[in-house]
Design a protein around this motif. Structure first.
Motif, short mmCIF file in Angstrom:
data_model
loop_
_atom_site.label_atom_id
_atom_site.label_comp_id
_atom_site.label_asym_id
_atom_site.label_seq_id
_atom_site.Cartn_x
_atom_site.Cartn_y
_atom_site.Cartn_z
N MET A 134 0.83 -1.19 0.00
CA MET A 134 0.00 0.00 0.00
C MET A 134 0.87 1.25 0.00
SD MET A 134 -3.25 -0.68 0.10
CE MET A 134 -3.94 0.76 0.91
N THR A 170 -12.66 4.76 -11.45
CA THR A 170 -12.51 3.55 -10.64
C THR A 170 -12.28 2.35 -11.56
OG1 THR A 170 -13.84 4.38 -8.82
CG2 THR A 170 -13.70 1.98 -9.06
N ALA A 190 -8.69 -5.84 -3.05
CA ALA A 190 -8.96 -4.88 -1.99
C ALA A 190 -7.82 -3.88 -1.85
CB ALA A 190 -9.20 -5.60 -0.67
N ALA A 191 -6.59 -4.35 -1.98
CA ALA A 191 -5.43 -3.47 -1.84
C ALA A 191 -5.35 -2.48 -3.00
CB ALA A 191 -4.15 -4.30 -1.76
N ARG A 193 -7.85 -1.49 -4.81
CA ARG A 193 -8.98 -0.57 -4.65
C ARG A 193 -8.65 0.50 -3.61
NH1 ARG A 193 -12.70 -4.12 -4.15
NH2 ARG A 193 -12.92 -4.13 -1.89
N ALA A 194 -7.99 0.09 -2.54
CA ALA A 194 -7.61 1.05 -1.50
C ALA A 194 -6.59 2.07 -2.03
CB ALA A 194 -7.03 0.31 -0.29
N THR A 195 -5.69 1.61 -2.91
CA THR A 195 -4.74 2.55 -3.51
C THR A 195 -5.47 3.58 -4.36
OG1 THR A 195 -2.96 0.91 -3.52
CG2 THR A 195 -2.74 2.75 -5.04
N GLU A 197 -8.41 4.65 -3.82
CA GLU A 197 -9.06 5.57 -2.88
C GLU A 197 -8.06 6.57 -2.31
OE1 GLU A 197 -10.67 2.78 -0.14
OE2 GLU A 197 -12.40 2.26 -1.42
N ARG A 198 -6.83 6.12 -2.07
CA ARG A 198 -5.80 7.05 -1.59
C ARG A 198 -5.45 8.08 -2.66
NH1 ARG A 198 -3.12 5.79 2.85
NH2 ARG A 198 -3.14 8.06 2.99
#
Length: 266
Positions: A134, A170, A190-191, A193-195, A197-198
């Motif tokens: 991340m 996205t 998930a990771a 997707r989180a990136t 979002e960051r």
């Protein structure tokens, strides 16, 4: 607001690699990317400076080399009479799509290599795919700071310009599951997707610090990710002529252009 001269800065999510027809094949710049579609909608002249693989540094002050081509910093080409400037960058600062693409190819090669081993030696359990690293708080801050520096530099060079930050579509949404188009373990999805979002957070931070307008296409496209009924981004595929993986498709570019027009009320 009347727009006479639109200038576009950014990376591949603005340039549109693989969307025909291409204006600059090496830069991966399409004539049907969102800057071109936006200029058509507004009846404005367009200076499209986008280059696939660009970072905030190569927009600001560092030349970008692709194959045998050398692209000067994008700001060097910014026209002083631009009255609207769009900016989509920062993903490459975080290794976002490049990491996703590398992981997808790694998964593909592992799958095919293990299939060959199983054919020769019998079934063997495949090794689990590791979740990607991340971005740190410092990484996100650097991306945000790079966007801020670009906005400030645009205002110095083109003082009449309205600057609009346009974040990234996205790619992997909440409903994206492991598949051929998304060849990742659930934890890796998930990771990534989180990136994403960051990265959206970096855009929001830059908008807050500069007062530049922000079009959050990351939120608008959440139901149009890879694996959805109407995706605005390409999934992973292999073969000659395959779309550029994990990048906006033609529908996605039209959606971004529509979002910018709607945001500006034009």
């Amino acid at each position: 607001m009347t727009v006479q001269h639109l200038a576009a800065l950014g990376s591949s999510f603005a340039a549109g690699p693989g969307i025909q027809p291409l204006e600059d094949r090496v830069a991966g710049r399409s004539r049907r990317n969102y800057p071109h579609l936006l200029a058509e909608r507004l009846g404005a002249r367009l200076t499209d400076l986008t280059v696939s693989g660009a970072t905030t540094a190569t927009i600001l002050d560092t030349p970008q080399r692709i194959l045998l081509r050398r692209y000067p910093p994008q700001l060097a080409g910014l026209p002083v009479d631009a009255d609207l400037v769009t900016l989509t960058a920062g993903g490459n600062d975080l290794g976002y799509i490049s990491g996703m693409t590398t992981a997808a190819w790694g998964s593909w090669f592992r799958t095919h290599a293990q299939a060959g081993v199983r054919a020769r030696l019998g079934n063997r359990r495949s090794s689990p795919q590791q979740a990607p690293a991340m971005p740190t708080e410092a990484d996100v801050e650097r991306a945000a700071a790079g966007l801020v520096r670009i906005v400030d530099a645009v205002r110095r060079r083109a003082p009449r310009a309205e600057v609009v930050l346009v974040d990234y579509l996205t790619v992997l949404g909440p409903s994206t599951v492991p598949s051929e188009q998304a060849p990742f373990a659930t934890a890796a999805i998930a990771a990534f997707r989180a990136t994403g979002e960051r990265l959206a957070e970096a855009f929001a931070t830059a908008s807050e610090r500069t007062g530049a307008q922000l079009v959050q296409v990351s939120a608008l496209s959440i139901e149009h990710a890879v694996g959805s009924a109407e995706p605005w981004a390409n999934g992973f595929s292999v073969g000659f002529g395959s779309p550029t993986p994990f990048h906006p498709n033609a529908d996605g570019m039209r959606a971004v252009a529509d979002a910018v027009v709607g945001h500006l009320g034009l």
